[in-house]
Design a protein around this motif. Structure first.
Motif, PDB file in Angstrom:
ATOM      1  N   GLU A 225     -12.018  -1.466   4.965  1.00 59.90           N
ATOM      2  CA  GLU A 225     -10.694  -1.049   4.618  1.00 59.90           C
ATOM      3  C   GLU A 225     -10.906   0.523   4.906  1.00 59.90           C
ATOM      4  O   GLU A 225     -11.773   1.184   4.384  1.00 59.90           O
ATOM      5  CB  GLU A 225     -10.290  -1.109   3.301  1.00 59.90           C
ATOM      6  CG  GLU A 225      -9.314  -1.671   2.932  1.00 59.90           C
ATOM      7  CD  GLU A 225      -7.960  -0.704   3.130  1.00 59.90           C
ATOM      8  OE1 GLU A 225      -7.336  -0.825   3.877  1.00 59.90           O
ATOM      9  OE2 GLU A 225      -8.059   0.186   2.414  1.00 59.90           O
TER      10      GLU A 225
ATOM     11  N   TYR B 145      -3.291  -4.914  -4.284  1.00 63.51           N
ATOM     12  CA  TYR B 145      -4.223  -4.291  -3.231  1.00 63.51           C
ATOM     13  C   TYR B 145      -3.742  -2.703  -3.679  1.00 63.51           C
ATOM     14  O   TYR B 145      -4.977  -1.943  -3.503  1.00 63.51           O
ATOM     15  CB  TYR B 145      -3.446  -4.482  -1.995  1.00 63.51           C
ATOM     16  CG  TYR B 145      -3.972  -3.763  -0.809  1.00 63.51           C
ATOM     17  CD1 TYR B 145      -5.066  -4.102  -0.245  1.00 63.51           C
ATOM     18  CD2 TYR B 145      -3.154  -2.910  -0.066  1.00 63.51           C
ATOM     19  CE1 TYR B 145      -5.614  -3.365   0.598  1.00 63.51           C
ATOM     20  CE2 TYR B 145      -3.650  -2.186   0.877  1.00 63.51           C
ATOM     21  CZ  TYR B 145      -4.470  -2.648   1.357  1.00 63.51           C
ATOM     22  OH  TYR B 145      -5.186  -1.558   2.457  1.00 63.51           O
ATOM     23  N   TRP B 146      -2.606  -2.421  -3.966  1.00 61.94           N
ATOM     24  CA  TRP B 146      -2.173  -1.120  -4.264  1.00 61.94           C
ATOM     25  C   TRP B 146      -2.741  -0.767  -5.621  1.00 61.94           C
ATOM     26  O   TRP B 146      -3.344   0.462  -5.678  1.00 61.94           O
ATOM     27  CB  TRP B 146      -0.739  -0.931  -4.071  1.00 61.94           C
ATOM     28  CG  TRP B 146      -0.318   0.653  -4.117  1.00 61.94           C
ATOM     29  CD1 TRP B 146      -0.842   1.476  -3.270  1.00 61.94           C
ATOM     30  CD2 TRP B 146       0.654   1.059  -4.971  1.00 61.94           C
ATOM     31  NE1 TRP B 146      -0.223   2.827  -3.556  1.00 61.94           N
ATOM     32  CE2 TRP B 146       0.798   2.469  -4.657  1.00 61.94           C
ATOM     33  CE3 TRP B 146       1.748   0.753  -5.648  1.00 61.94           C
ATOM     34  CZ2 TRP B 146       1.724   3.601  -4.925  1.00 61.94           C
ATOM     35  CZ3 TRP B 146       2.591   1.506  -6.537  1.00 61.94           C
ATOM     36  CH2 TRP B 146       2.688   3.065  -6.075  1.00 61.94           C
ATOM     37  N   SER B 259      -5.604 -12.794  -5.306  1.00 63.89           N
ATOM     38  CA  SER B 259      -5.808 -11.522  -5.662  1.00 63.89           C
ATOM     39  C   SER B 259      -7.426 -10.967  -5.394  1.00 63.89           C
ATOM     40  O   SER B 259      -7.799 -10.146  -4.784  1.00 63.89           O
ATOM     41  CB  SER B 259      -5.545 -11.105  -6.991  1.00 63.89           C
ATOM     42  OG  SER B 259      -4.767 -11.927  -7.567  1.00 63.89           O
ATOM     43  N   LEU B 262      -7.854  -9.890  -1.595  1.00 61.70           N
ATOM     44  CA  LEU B 262      -7.388  -8.528  -1.605  1.00 61.70           C
ATOM     45  C   LEU B 262      -8.398  -7.350  -2.109  1.00 61.70           C
ATOM     46  O   LEU B 262      -8.670  -6.360  -1.640  1.00 61.70           O
ATOM     47  CB  LEU B 262      -5.842  -8.304  -2.137  1.00 61.70           C
ATOM     48  CG  LEU B 262      -5.047  -9.102  -1.656  1.00 61.70           C
ATOM     49  CD1 LEU B 262      -3.698  -9.004  -2.148  1.00 61.70           C
ATOM     50  CD2 LEU B 262      -5.001  -8.526   0.110  1.00 61.70           C
ATOM     51  N   ALA B 266     -10.439  -4.412  -0.625  1.00 69.52           N
ATOM     52  CA  ALA B 266     -10.213  -2.907  -0.799  1.00 69.52           C
ATOM     53  C   ALA B 266     -11.760  -2.302  -1.298  1.00 69.52           C
ATOM     54  O   ALA B 266     -11.740  -1.029  -1.168  1.00 69.52           O
ATOM     55  CB  ALA B 266      -9.107  -3.000  -2.070  1.00 69.52           C
TER      56      ALA B 266
END
Lengths: 516, 322
Positions: A225, B145-146, B259, B262, B266
């Motif tokens: 990322e 993700y955020w 989740s 993600l 991240a």
């Protein structure tokens, strides 16, 4: 009890700090966006393999920032007067297992591995090298079929890493267990490889270049990322990030403990030009005026500013300005951004706007990470009455659509020119490069004249003469416009100021790096 | 009991076969092939032909399907194109990381969510209860993700308490107990990022369900009997609500695995979610299918577990089956 406890805590804290300082001093942590998969740089051109593996090996030469060859495994070299043989004298280097690096290793690496499995090197050198002669343990002679000027630029660790013959002899190099337990000659040795997590390299104390490397450990951290890479850099968990996303540059430039640099080369190729590909098989593009209109209808200055945040230049020619002797700086000046001229061209080509103001509908295939380019282009072209429909595809689907099935109107490709037009420019224009090969002649452009000029450019080692051929090619392709060259993109590199001495344009970027 | 278990097993096998076959076909229909990723940028037509031969991609679709099923019947998931290793081996290497995120996240979310719901149900219309509910709705609405980036920004960059990415401190390279502590610290934010979402969902459901039960006549009877509020809730509202909570927990498991993917991206963690995404990008067919089957199996397992737990909790369910 209290003071004792305090003293005890203090001792622990001091001990921890001390241990921390020792470990911290000479460990460099580098983030890399994808797992290398294996650590044999000779059988692949994949940038994520080279990003790590290049630090374990050496080429015959290294390249400096201006892409000039410098000694690496070869201490010195002599080109024969007729340009058809090059004699290299090797340094006294050793493999990580203690055996000496010899001319036989060089011959074996080329003949058995590089010319078969390194796609870029086999494509450019297979037709050039007649034979390689290991004259004695320290001398290797390349005999060429014809003079080949860009030879030395293709002998660095990224293009032509040298592998140990005693390890690979008699086995299939693509399946060899040593690909995961590499025996190199480079400044670092492999200590630990944890898939998709971290690759730990340690200093090679017997490295043949005195005083190098200066780091004790070089650790690669796999971080897919881009945002996480930058956060880790700011936090100090990562020390070096290659290819920072443009949007993050401003944040990083305000931090005093972060250093930024921009390079045009890296482990995956250099001198990249973001290019719009016109599928010349499509009827819409039979008329060159339509392609000219699209070229003049796109505001490339805005792309430079808003899409890549100034990390590059508006392309001034089909060949990158990074290859100064071949680049023709004025050739695109006659096609400035001019929406009015573009509209006239479309009128002249008979593409009148319909009732809703639309003249033409086109699609554009691209990687998802290039969506902002497509967006900027769509806005500009909409003003001309051209509806550009974005088709973001992942890598496999994009290659399928553009190069295998040829099912696209226009596309976006970052064509990396490399250190010489023969490596990365020829494949865009040569008629023998049309076909299901990724990132070849996507436009399906054919010109006998251009094919002949590329052949001409190869028959001499004289840069001035070769430059003349390449400038002639550029004049033709700018007239016929099978592509539209948008911007030259640089790779922004960032590192923590507690380290220095990097050569980010080289595969072996940390050979001379040190902690301040 | 054995009949129902057998019937259930047969159903699971059928589901697995149908879904896996669907994914097998979908993968073939996806544009592109594994050769582009494996052969590099300048691959020649010969390289492609050679690779296709080596991977057996030049055989017909039907032949490949039959071979794959054949392997599957012998618990052989095949070899990954990119890793050149048995798929099962690659997956088993990654599974612990995903479990290290998913299991604590699920457990934490369940305990904390239900506990908070338990107390919030006492006064569902109080200010604190409403505020907590609003906060949970917000948490539930934020993409995982955020949320991961917000947590890193706050706890790691701003406050400097926790590491921003990875599984361990690569500079210090701790060993022994320190290494475990280091691992726990590194996992804390990923677990929160994956678990907060589930926590919010569980809290909201627990609060509503327990409050519902507390309005029922049998609850009023319990209070009238002289039980304390807490005791009455514990004995006469929670067990009734537990049924829907356990069912929900079983169903949330699949969402939690999503989740986790993600979160793994991240925070750069080497779990099976990331493995799946990378395999799909590289069109590594055997690996995609392998991870898919593994996730399917885990989900079916979670659902079965929650069903068994429900039977344990509710005598009616036990009685209903012959």
């Amino acid at each position: 009890m209290r003071p004792q406890l305090h003293r005890f805590t203090l001792a622990i804290v001091l001990l921890v700090c001390h241990a921390h300082a020792i470990a911290q001093g000479k460990t460099l942590i580098v983030s890399t966006p994808a797992d290398p998969q294996h650590l044999n740089p000779a059988i692949t051109t994949a940038s994520h393999t080279h990003a790590v593996a290049d630090s374990l090996f050496n080429g015959l030469v290294a390249l400096d920032r201006e892409m000039r060859p410098q000694p690496d495994l070869a201490e010195r070299w002599v080109v024969s007067p007729d340009g058809r043989s090059v004699t290299f004298t090797l340094a006294k280097a050793h493999w990580h297992d203690g055996k000496p690096v010899t001319a036989e290793d060089v011959r074996f690496s080329f003949e058995n591995i590089l010319l078969k499995h390194h796609a870029r090197t086999s494509a450019s050198l297979k037709g050039v090298i007649e034979r390689i002669e290991a004259r004695d343990a320290q001398t290797v002679v390349f005999h060429l079929k014809r003079p080949y000027a860009p030879l030395l630029q293709q002998l660095d660790v990224t293009e032509a890493p040298i592998l140990p013959r005693h390890v690979y002899d008699g086995a299939d190099p693509t399946q060899h267990p040593a690909n995961l337990k590499p025996v190199g000659s480079g400044p670092f040795k492999l200590a630990e490889y944890r898939r998709d997590d971290a690759i730990v390299l340690v200093k090679n104390p017997a490295y043949f270049k005195p005083g190098l490397p200066k780091l004790d450990r070089l650790v690669f951290r796999v971080l897919p990322e881009p945002r996480a890479e930058v956060q880790a850099l700011i936090k100090g968990e990562v020390d070096f990030v290659r290819s920072v996303a443009g949007a993050e540059i401003e944040t990083l430039s305000r931090l005093p403990n972060i250093k930024l640099d921009r390079v045009t080369a890296g482990p995956g190729g250099g001198n990249c030009v973001m290019t719009m590909v016109f599928n010349l098989d499509r009827p819409a593009f039979k008329d060159v005026r339509v392609r000219q209109a699209i070229a003049q209808g796109i505001d490339r200055q805005r792309i430079l500013r808003d899409v890549i945040f100034g990390q590059g230049r508006v392309a001034a020619a089909p060949i990158s300005s990074g290859i100064a002797w071949a680049h023709d700086a004025n050739v695109l000046a006659k096609l400035p951004f001019d929406a009015q001229a573009a509209a006239h061209l479309l009128d002249a080509a008979g593409l009148k706007p319909d009732a809703s103001g639309q003249r033409l509908k086109l699609d554009i295939v691209h990687f998802p990470q290039f969506a902002r380019y497509a967006q900027a282009m769509r806005q500009d072209l909409a003003a001309l009455g051209i509806a550009l429909e974005s088709r973001p595809y992942d890598r496999a689907a994009m290659i399928d659509a553009m190069f295998t099935k040829r099912d696209f109107d226009t596309g976006l490709v970052s064509y990396c020119n490399g250190p010489d037009p023969e490596i990365g420019v020829r494949r865009m224009f040569a008629s023998d490069a049309i076909g299901p090969v990724p990132f070849s002649n996507g436009a399906a452009y054919r010109s006998a004249e251009v094919d002949r000029l590329f052949a001409d450019a190869l028959t001499t080692t004289d840069l001035a003469k070769r430059g003349t051929s390449y400038r002639a090619i550029q004049a033709i392709v700018v007239r016929e416009l099978p592509y539209w060259w948008l911007v030259e993109t640089d790779s922004p590199v960032a590192w923590r100021a507690s380290f220095d001495g990097f050569a980010p344009w080289r595969g072996q970027f940390a050979e001379g790096a040190f902690a301040r | 009991m054995t009949v129902s278990a057998l019937r259930r097993l047969a159903g699971m096998l059928l589901t697995t076969w149908l879904l896996a076959s669907a994914v097998f076909l979908l993968l073939q229909a996806a544009p592109g092939d594994p050769l582009a990723a494996l052969g590099g940028d300048f691959q020649s037509t010969e390289t492609r032909a050679h690779l296709a031969q080596e991977l057996g991609l030049n055989r017909s679709l039907g032949q490949r399907y039959v071979d794959w099923l054949n392997g599957l019947a012998q618990a052989d998931l095949g070899r990954s194109y990119a890793y050149q290793r048995p798929v099962l081996e690659v997956i088993l290497e990654r599974l612990p990381v995903t479990f290290a995120i998913v299991l604590p996240a699920l457990l934490g979310a369940a305990l904390l969510g239900v506990a908070l719901g338990f107390f919030a149900a006492r006064a569902p219309h109080s200010g604190v209860s409403r505020l907590t509910a609003a906060l949970c709705l917000l948490l539930f609405a934020i993409p995982v993700y955020w949320l991961a980036h917000l947590l890193v920004q706050g706890f790691s960059l701003h406050l400097g308490w926790l590491p921003a990415q990875g599984l361990r401190d690569l500079r210090a390279m701790h060993s022994g107990a320190a290494a475990w502590l280091d691992l726990a610290l590194h996992l804390l934010l990923p677990i929160c990022a994956a678990g907060l979402h589930q926590l919010a969902a569980l809290f909201l459901i627990a609060r509503t369900r327990i409050a519902d039960e507390m309005r029922a006549p049998h609850f009023a009877t319990a209070i009238a009997k002289g039980l304390s509020l807490g005791h009455a809730q514990w004995r006469h509202a929670l067990p009734q609500a537990a049924l829907s909570l356990v069912t929900l927990l079983g169903m949330r498991f699949a969402a939690l695995l999503t989740s986790a993917t993600l979160v793994e991206i991240a925070f750069g963690l080497p779990g099976i979610g990331r493995l799946f995404v990378d395999a799909a990008r590289g069109r590594d067919y055997p690996l995609v299918l392998g991870v898919f089957l593994c996730v399917l199996l885990l989900t079916l397992l979670a659902n079965t577990l929650s069903d068994l737990l429900c039977r344990q909790l509710d005598p009616r369910l036990r009685g209903a089956q012959r």
